[in-house]
Motif scaffolding. Structure first.
Motif, PDB file in Angstrom:
ATOM      1  N   ALA A   1       1.056  -1.422   0.279  1.00 31.55           N
ATOM      2  CA  ALA A   1       0.094   0.225  -0.193  1.00 31.55           C
ATOM      3  C   ALA A   1       1.018   1.056  -0.597  1.00 31.55           C
ATOM      4  CB  ALA A   1      -1.128   0.022   0.904  1.00 31.55           C
ATOM      5  N   PRO A   2       0.354   2.132  -0.877  1.00 31.76           N
ATOM      6  CA  PRO A   2       1.224   3.843  -0.799  1.00 31.76           C
ATOM      7  C   PRO A   2       0.790   3.617   0.244  1.00 31.76           C
ATOM      8  CG  PRO A   2      -0.046   2.864  -2.981  1.00 31.76           C
ATOM      9  CD  PRO A   2      -0.452   2.122  -1.788  1.00 31.76           C
ATOM     10  N   ALA A   3       2.764   5.120   0.544  1.00 32.66           N
ATOM     11  CA  ALA A   3       2.131   5.545   2.471  1.00 32.66           C
ATOM     12  C   ALA A   3       1.905   6.771   1.715  1.00 32.66           C
ATOM     13  CB  ALA A   3       3.647   6.035   2.865  1.00 32.66           C
ATOM     14  N   ALA A   4       1.709   7.371   2.802  1.00 31.72           N
ATOM     15  CA  ALA A   4       1.175   9.033   3.471  1.00 31.72           C
ATOM     16  C   ALA A   4       1.524   9.392   4.076  1.00 31.72           C
ATOM     17  CB  ALA A   4      -0.232   9.027   3.768  1.00 31.72           C
ATOM     18  N   LEU A   5       1.844  10.975   3.436  1.00 27.67           N
ATOM     19  CA  LEU A   5       3.245  11.981   3.944  1.00 27.67           C
ATOM     20  C   LEU A   5       2.897  12.385   5.033  1.00 27.67           C
ATOM     21  CD1 LEU A   5       6.312  12.562   4.691  1.00 27.67           C
ATOM     22  CD2 LEU A   5       5.938  13.770   2.049  1.00 27.67           C
ATOM     23  N   LEU A   6       2.551  12.555   6.060  1.00 31.36           N
ATOM     24  CA  LEU A   6       2.267  13.878   6.790  1.00 31.36           C
ATOM     25  C   LEU A   6       2.846  14.794   7.587  1.00 31.36           C
ATOM     26  CD1 LEU A   6       0.006  11.013   9.474  1.00 31.36           C
ATOM     27  CD2 LEU A   6      -0.662  12.144   7.138  1.00 31.36           C
ATOM     28  N   THR A   7       2.728  16.077   8.153  1.00 26.87           N
ATOM     29  CA  THR A   7       3.124  17.041   7.896  1.00 26.87           C
ATOM     30  C   THR A   7       2.716  17.713   9.319  1.00 26.87           C
ATOM     31  OG1 THR A   7       4.047  17.306   5.583  1.00 26.87           O
ATOM     32  CG2 THR A   7       4.865  19.374   7.449  1.00 26.87           C
TER      33      THR A   7
END
Ligand SMILES: Cc1cc2nc3c(=O)[nH]c(=O)nc-3n(C[C@H](O)[C@H](O)[C@H](O)COP(=O)(O)OP(=O)(O)OC[C@H]3O[C@@H](n4cnc5c(N)ncnc54)[C@H](O)[C@@H]3O)c2cc1C
Ligand code: FES
Ligand code: FES
Lengths: 188, 300
Positions: free
Chosen positions: B17-23
């Protein structure tokens, strides 16, 4: 090659969950050569290099080693020269990216490019966009870098053809051409 | 593997599953994201990109970008110590003039990493948390007795640099704390590059020496990298209280060689590296002693 700036559609993945689909088409927006770009990437850890070459069709940036060693892939992010093969694409969201395609204009080539032409600072040319972009970033930050900074800048970029003598000649010439261009601009 | 312009590498998204980038905007927010599980911090992101290059799945489903958190990019000199934020880029660390006066071993180690282009991306926190035995900054930080200020959603704690492997997945290195050097302290870094061009070290050694009023050695530290379990703080028990002469240097270098276990690789055999550890320990110590003996205010 896909059309530049057309969002690429991911390969069929059999992913039936809407959630997976949503993440798959992760939007990514940034400034690229003074234009706003919005594309969709598979994953935020995709190297910026692949986004530029694969998704945006900007093949001026070269892929040499793809692991951060050779410098061929160097682009300028927020004024700093970095190897785009180890620059996480997700981290350029909202930032300013310049590639070799963004150099030059109606008046012709950028002074740094002209310096490489004038000094024959290339043979096969594969390393050249990296050198040009790193020197461009250096001159934007410091229009009068000394020999040491020029050498430091060239150091991050392998060249398997020239032996570096003519690349360093080009770097020194770039400082001169840049100065001449500035004087000409100011005279106008 | 080199990609030749055929676009992004096809990743098998059926299994990955593609990762999500959180900021996150604040440290608390970042810690909450990490506490949720299946999350990993991102500093400069270099190691995360290289995972993909090696066809590994993203480190976690949620990638939490921490380099831009408030204070993470600061180097601050306090009355009794120095803090270096985990998001400080190695290029900025190498160029910090205050730190170069206080602990040159640290700025030299940071400046020895790869080239300026890489140093612009890599963060100190990422370099330490990657726990690579050959990484340069942790070796220097071990020699000066630096500590990692670590924080998780449930609280804060302090780890030695050599204890970085105890970092939990829900924890962040917030900053690195260095003591201020006492008067007449000198430090130096030596990175041995077999080919003479930038690369990972064959051996890397950091030394710090503090002299007493009468010129004898009050404190002495040597740390060695590119060895099993590195960086290793060499046990120099019993070597203080004497003049910093070549006998002391030889004795300390012998301890460094005897007390570390290098491994054979492309930069040399284990036996060769053991000799190089002795040699580069000598060099680092001699530079550190010269700096400690230099009159106050002179280049240390
Ligand atoms: C060409 C090349 C040459 C190199 N040469 C050297 C060298 O000579 N010497 C050397 O020392 N290094 C060298 N490096 C390694 C470089 O220092 C590492 O890639 C570094 O670990 C990556 O730092 P980053 O900030 O990009 O970390 P990231 O890729 O963001 O993270 C690395 C790891 O640390 C974790 N992490 C990041 N920040 C934190 C934090 N604040 N708290 C807790 N965990 C965190 C991440 O989850 C990940 O597991 C080289 C790298 C390249 C590409
Ligand atoms: S292709 Fe990026 S450094 Fe070699
Ligand atoms: S000109 Fe061929 S690699 Fe530099």
């Amino acid at each position: 090659m896909t059309d530049p700036l057309i969002p690429f559609s991911p390969h069929d993945t059999h992913a039936s969950e809407p959630e997976a689909r949503k993440v798959m088409s992760l939007p990514l927006r940034f400034r690229l050569n003074q234009e706003d770009v919005e594309i969709h990437v598979q994953d935020p850890t995709v190297p910026l290099l692949d986004v530029l070459r694969g998704d945006l069709g900007l093949t001026g940036t070269k892929s040499g080693c793809a692991i951060g060693y050779c410098g061929a892939c160097t682009v300028v992010v927020d004024g700093e020269a970095v190897p785009s093969c180890v620059q996480m694409a997700g981290l350029v969201e909202g930032r300013d990216v310049r590639t070799v395609e963004g150099l030059g204009g109606p008046d012709g080539l950028d002074p740094v490019q002209n310096a490489f032409v004038k000094c024959s600072g290339l043979q096969c040319g594969f390393c050249t966009p990296g050198h040009v972009m790193a020197l461009r970033a250096l001159l934007d930050e410091d229009p009068d870098p000394g020999e040491e900074r020029l050498r430091e800048t060239v150091d991050g970029n392998y060249c398997r053809c020239t032996g570096y003598v003519k690349i360093l000649d080009s770097a020194r010439e770039a400082v001169e051409l840049e100065r001449a261009a500035r004087v000409a601009r100011e005279a106008r | 593997m080199t990609t030749l312009g055929f676009g992004s590498l096809p990743v098998d998204t059926t299994t990955t599953a593609p990762a999500a980038l959180l900021t996150p905007r604040t440290l608390d927010e970042a810690l909450r994201m990490l506490a949720g599980g299946d999350a990993a911090p991102v500093g400069g992101g270099v190691a995360h990109v290289l995972r993909r290059h090696d066809h590994l799945a993203p480190a976690a489903a949620k990638l939490v970008s921490v380099a831009g958190l408030p204070g993470f990019g600061d180097i601050t000199v306090h009355a009794e110590h120095v803090t270096i934020g985990a998001g400080v880029r190695l290029g900025a660390l190498a160029a910090d003039e205050r730190l170069a006066r206080l602990w040159p071993v640290v700025t030299e180690a940071a400046g020895s990493v790869a080239t300026g282009r890489i140093r612009r991306l890599v963060t100190l926190g990422g370099n330490i948390a990657a726990r690579d035995e050959s990484h340069d900054p942790p070796v220097a930080l071990t020699a000066v007795g630096a500590a990692l200020a670590v924080r998780g959603a449930t609280g804060a704690r302090t780890l030695a640099v050599t204890e970085a492997d105890r970092l939990r997945p829900d924890e962040l290195i917030e900053h690195v704390r260095l003591p201020l050097p006492t008067a007449r302290t000198g430090s130096a870094y030596e990175k041995f590059l077999v080919r003479g061009v930038w690369e990972y070290a064959c051996v890397n050694v950091a030394a710090a020496v503090a002299l007493a009023e009468d010129g004898t050695v009050r404190q002495l530290a040597l740390a060695v990298g590119s060895v099993a379990g590195g960086p290793v703080a060499v046990d120099l028990m019993g070597l203080t209280g004497v003049r910093p002469d070549r006998h002391l240097v030889a004795a300390a270098a012998d301890r460094a060689a005897a007390g570390t276990t290098p491994y054979s690789d492309v930069t040399g055999s284990a036996a060769y590296k053991t000799r190089m550890i002795a040699e580069f320990s000598r060099r680092a110590l001699i530079s550190a002693i010269r700096r400690a003996e230099a009159p106050e205010g002179e280049d240390r």
